[in-house]
Design a protein around this motif. Structure first.
Motif, PDB file in Angstrom:
ATOM      1  N   ASP A   1      -3.890 -13.622 -39.547  1.00  0.00           N
ATOM      2  CA  ASP A   1      -3.989 -14.847 -38.764  1.00  0.00           C
ATOM      3  C   ASP A   1      -3.853 -16.014 -39.741  1.00  0.00           C
ATOM      4  O   ASP A   1      -4.765 -16.287 -40.524  1.00  0.00           O
ATOM      5  CB  ASP A   1      -5.335 -14.894 -38.041  1.00  0.00           C
ATOM      6  CG  ASP A   1      -5.480 -16.096 -37.137  1.00  0.00           C
ATOM      7  OD1 ASP A   1      -4.826 -17.135 -37.376  1.00  0.00           O
ATOM      8  OD2 ASP A   1      -6.271 -16.010 -36.177  1.00  0.00           O
ATOM      9  N   GLU A   2      -2.702 -16.683 -39.710  1.00  0.00           N
ATOM     10  CA  GLU A   2      -2.425 -17.757 -40.668  1.00  0.00           C
ATOM     11  C   GLU A   2      -3.343 -18.960 -40.478  1.00  0.00           C
ATOM     12  O   GLU A   2      -3.702 -19.630 -41.450  1.00  0.00           O
ATOM     13  CB  GLU A   2      -0.968 -18.188 -40.562  1.00  0.00           C
ATOM     14  CG  GLU A   2      -0.003 -17.132 -41.055  1.00  0.00           C
ATOM     15  CD  GLU A   2       1.441 -17.553 -40.941  1.00  0.00           C
ATOM     16  OE1 GLU A   2       1.804 -18.226 -39.950  1.00  0.00           O
ATOM     17  OE2 GLU A   2       2.211 -17.205 -41.840  1.00  0.00           O
ATOM     18  N   GLU A   3      -3.716 -19.255 -39.235  1.00  0.00           N
ATOM     19  CA  GLU A   3      -4.568 -20.414 -38.974  1.00  0.00           C
ATOM     20  C   GLU A   3      -5.981 -20.204 -39.514  1.00  0.00           C
ATOM     21  O   GLU A   3      -6.545 -21.075 -40.158  1.00  0.00           O
ATOM     22  CB  GLU A   3      -4.611 -20.710 -37.476  1.00  0.00           C
ATOM     23  CG  GLU A   3      -3.282 -21.210 -36.941  1.00  0.00           C
ATOM     24  CD  GLU A   3      -3.273 -21.329 -35.423  1.00  0.00           C
ATOM     25  OE1 GLU A   3      -4.347 -21.253 -34.806  1.00  0.00           O
ATOM     26  OE2 GLU A   3      -2.166 -21.490 -34.876  1.00  0.00           O
TER      27      GLU A   3
ATOM     28  N   MET B   1      -2.083 -19.284 -31.782  1.00  0.00           N
ATOM     29  CA  MET B   1      -2.456 -18.464 -32.928  1.00  0.00           C
ATOM     30  C   MET B   1      -1.174 -17.908 -33.561  1.00  0.00           C
ATOM     31  O   MET B   1      -0.333 -17.344 -32.889  1.00  0.00           O
ATOM     32  CB  MET B   1      -3.367 -17.325 -32.473  1.00  0.00           C
ATOM     33  CG  MET B   1      -3.748 -16.441 -33.595  1.00  0.00           C
ATOM     34  SD  MET B   1      -4.829 -15.010 -33.246  1.00  0.00           S
ATOM     35  CE  MET B   1      -5.515 -15.251 -31.665  1.00  0.00           C
ATOM     36  N   THR B   2      -1.038 -18.075 -34.862  1.00  0.00           N
ATOM     37  CA  THR B   2       0.116 -17.556 -35.585  1.00  0.00           C
ATOM     38  C   THR B   2      -0.302 -16.299 -36.330  1.00  0.00           C
ATOM     39  O   THR B   2      -1.151 -16.352 -37.214  1.00  0.00           O
ATOM     40  CB  THR B   2       0.639 -18.599 -36.591  1.00  0.00           C
ATOM     41  OG1 THR B   2       0.822 -19.836 -35.907  1.00  0.00           O
ATOM     42  CG2 THR B   2       1.936 -18.164 -37.197  1.00  0.00           C
TER      43      THR B   2
ATOM     44  N   LYS C   1       0.997 -12.782 -38.411  1.00  0.00           N
ATOM     45  CA  LYS C   1       2.023 -11.961 -39.060  1.00  0.00           C
ATOM     46  C   LYS C   1       1.525 -10.527 -38.982  1.00  0.00           C
ATOM     47  O   LYS C   1       0.346 -10.263 -39.243  1.00  0.00           O
ATOM     48  CB  LYS C   1       2.209 -12.363 -40.517  1.00  0.00           C
ATOM     49  CG  LYS C   1       2.936 -13.664 -40.708  1.00  0.00           C
ATOM     50  CD  LYS C   1       3.210 -13.908 -42.175  1.00  0.00           C
ATOM     51  CE  LYS C   1       3.989 -15.199 -42.346  1.00  0.00           C
ATOM     52  NZ  LYS C   1       4.224 -15.508 -43.763  1.00  0.00           N
TER      53      LYS C   1
END
Length: 120
Positions: free
Chosen positions: A26-28, A1-2, A4
């Protein structure tokens, strides 16, 4: 999980200027999680990734909305304001203090009127 993480964000909603908010993105999943925010502020931050949000400028041409460049949209907005006899600038509670100052100066320059949700 990416993820920021943005800390120390000031909430723009009610004017209390709560400034200890954390926004996790959550970028995904393209999902926003907020911490230290009330029931009023949380949905506003989540609107940033809403599929209902208008993300590109649009102008009505021949009765239909058409996507245009930011330059064309700004030119059209300036044209509308310049040609208005008494423009109404609506500045909601979620507008920053700096934007309010600019809006007030614009209304004064244009001979316009400023309104907000306080009149409701």
């Amino acid at each position: 999980m990416t993820m920021k993480v943005f800390r120390g964000i000031t909430c723009p909603v009610c004017g209390m200027a709560c400034d200890d908010i954390e926004v996790w993105y959550d970028e995904e999943k393209q999902e926003i999680i907020v911490k230290n925010v009330c029931r009023e502020g949380a949905p506003k931050f989540k609107e940033l990734v809403s599929p209902h949000r208008i993300r590109e400028p649009m102008i009505k041409k021949n009765g239909k909305f058409v996507k245009v460049s930011w330059e064309e949209a700004i030119e059209k907005a300036a044209e509308i304001l310049a040609n208005a006899k008494r423009p109404l600038l609506f500045m909601g509670a979620e507008t920053s203090a700096e934007a309010h100052i600019v809006g007030l100066h614009m209304a004064e320059y244009l001979g316009g009127v400023v309104d907000s949700n306080s009149t409701i």
